[in-house]
Design a protein around this motif. Structure first.
Motif, PDB file in Angstrom:
ATOM      1  N   TYR A 155      -1.893   7.414  99.848  1.00  0.00           N
ATOM      2  CA  TYR A 155      -0.886   7.694  98.832  1.00  0.00           C
ATOM      3  C   TYR A 155       0.517   7.345  99.300  1.00  0.00           C
ATOM      4  O   TYR A 155       1.307   6.786  98.544  1.00  0.00           O
ATOM      5  CB  TYR A 155      -0.947   9.161  98.412  1.00  0.00           C
TER       6      TYR A 155
ATOM      7  N   GLN B 161       1.507   5.065 101.439  1.00  0.00           N
ATOM      8  CA  GLN B 161       1.704   3.619 101.462  1.00  0.00           C
ATOM      9  C   GLN B 161       1.890   3.080 100.049  1.00  0.00           C
ATOM     10  O   GLN B 161       2.732   2.208  99.811  1.00  0.00           O
ATOM     11  CB  GLN B 161       0.521   2.923 102.146  1.00  0.00           C
ATOM     12  N   LEU B 162       1.116   3.592  99.110  1.00  0.00           N
ATOM     13  CA  LEU B 162       1.253   3.178  97.722  1.00  0.00           C
ATOM     14  C   LEU B 162       2.604   3.603  97.163  1.00  0.00           C
ATOM     15  O   LEU B 162       3.266   2.837  96.453  1.00  0.00           O
ATOM     16  CB  LEU B 162       0.118   3.774  96.890  1.00  0.00           C
ATOM     17  N   ASN B 163       3.043   4.793  97.506  1.00  0.00           N
ATOM     18  CA  ASN B 163       4.339   5.282  97.062  1.00  0.00           C
ATOM     19  C   ASN B 163       5.470   4.415  97.639  1.00  0.00           C
ATOM     20  O   ASN B 163       6.452   4.127  96.952  1.00  0.00           O
ATOM     21  CB  ASN B 163       4.506   6.745  97.469  1.00  0.00           C
ATOM     22  N   THR B 164       5.352   4.005  98.872  1.00  0.00           N
ATOM     23  CA  THR B 164       6.343   3.119  99.482  1.00  0.00           C
ATOM     24  C   THR B 164       6.373   1.768  98.779  1.00  0.00           C
ATOM     25  O   THR B 164       7.450   1.199  98.553  1.00  0.00           O
ATOM     26  CB  THR B 164       6.038   2.931 100.985  1.00  0.00           C
ATOM     27  N   LEU B 165       5.217   1.251  98.419  1.00  0.00           N
ATOM     28  CA  LEU B 165       5.154  -0.008  97.676  1.00  0.00           C
ATOM     29  C   LEU B 165       5.855   0.119  96.330  1.00  0.00           C
ATOM     30  O   LEU B 165       6.632  -0.762  95.944  1.00  0.00           O
ATOM     31  CB  LEU B 165       3.699  -0.418  97.473  1.00  0.00           C
ATOM     32  N   TRP B 166       5.624   1.211  95.632  1.00  0.00           N
ATOM     33  CA  TRP B 166       6.279   1.441  94.339  1.00  0.00           C
ATOM     34  C   TRP B 166       7.794   1.541  94.508  1.00  0.00           C
ATOM     35  O   TRP B 166       8.545   1.015  93.697  1.00  0.00           O
ATOM     36  CB  TRP B 166       5.764   2.705  93.685  1.00  0.00           C
ATOM     37  N   ARG B 167       8.242   2.202  95.557  1.00  0.00           N
ATOM     38  CA  ARG B 167       9.688   2.344  95.788  1.00  0.00           C
ATOM     39  C   ARG B 167      10.323   0.997  96.089  1.00  0.00           C
ATOM     40  O   ARG B 167      11.424   0.696  95.604  1.00  0.00           O
ATOM     41  CB  ARG B 167       9.949   3.306  96.930  1.00  0.00           C
ATOM     42  N   CYS B 168       9.663   0.201  96.910  1.00  0.00           N
ATOM     43  CA  CYS B 168      10.210  -1.131  97.233  1.00  0.00           C
ATOM     44  C   CYS B 168      10.260  -2.014  95.984  1.00  0.00           C
ATOM     45  O   CYS B 168      11.237  -2.718  95.766  1.00  0.00           O
ATOM     46  CB  CYS B 168       9.360  -1.796  98.307  1.00  0.00           C
ATOM     47  N   ARG B 169       9.221  -1.955  95.192  1.00  0.00           N
ATOM     48  CA  ARG B 169       9.181  -2.732  93.960  1.00  0.00           C
ATOM     49  C   ARG B 169      10.304  -2.287  93.007  1.00  0.00           C
ATOM     50  O   ARG B 169      10.962  -3.103  92.364  1.00  0.00           O
ATOM     51  CB  ARG B 169       7.830  -2.591  93.275  1.00  0.00           C
ATOM     52  N   GLY B 170      10.536  -0.983  92.932  1.00  0.00           N
ATOM     53  CA  GLY B 170      11.609  -0.457  92.082  1.00  0.00           C
ATOM     54  C   GLY B 170      12.978  -0.877  92.562  1.00  0.00           C
ATOM     55  O   GLY B 170      13.882  -1.136  91.760  1.00  0.00           O
TER      56      GLY B 170
ATOM     57  N   GLN C 114      13.643  -4.470  91.536  1.00  0.00           N
ATOM     58  CA  GLN C 114      13.848  -4.672  90.102  1.00  0.00           C
ATOM     59  C   GLN C 114      15.216  -4.126  89.732  1.00  0.00           C
ATOM     60  O   GLN C 114      15.847  -4.458  88.832  1.00  0.00           O
ATOM     61  CB  GLN C 114      12.776  -3.958  89.288  1.00  0.00           C
TER      62      GLN C 114
END
Length: 59
Positions: free
Chosen positions: A45, A47-56, A59
Motif C-alpha cells: 500500500y 508503494q502504491l500511495n507513493t506512486l499516486w502522490r508522484c503522479r499527482g 499533473q
C-alpha cells in the motif's frame, strides 16, 4: 527494501506497545489481524500511495 523493513518494524513495535499498554483487543485473532495489516500496509500500500502522490505532483 530497507525502508520497507524499517516501516514494518516501526508499525509492529507501535502495535506491540499499544496492545501492552491499553489492552483494548482481547482476542488473539484481532491482534493477529492487526499485525498482518501492519505488515501488508508496508509491503504494497505505501508503494502504491507513493506512486499516486508522484503522479499527482506531475499533473
Amino acid at each position: 527494501m530497507v525502508a520497507s523493513g524499517m516501516g514494518i518494524l516501526l508499525s509492529v513495535n507501535g502495535l506491540l506497545l499499544e496492545t501492552l499498554s491499553f489492552r483494548v483487543y482481547q482476542r488473539r485473532s484481532d491482534i493477529l489481524r492487526l499485525f498482518m495489516a501492519a505488515i501488508l500496509e508496508n509491503v504494497g500500500y505505501r508503494q502504491l500511495n507513493t506512486l499516486w502522490r508522484c503522479r499527482g505532483m506531475w499533473q
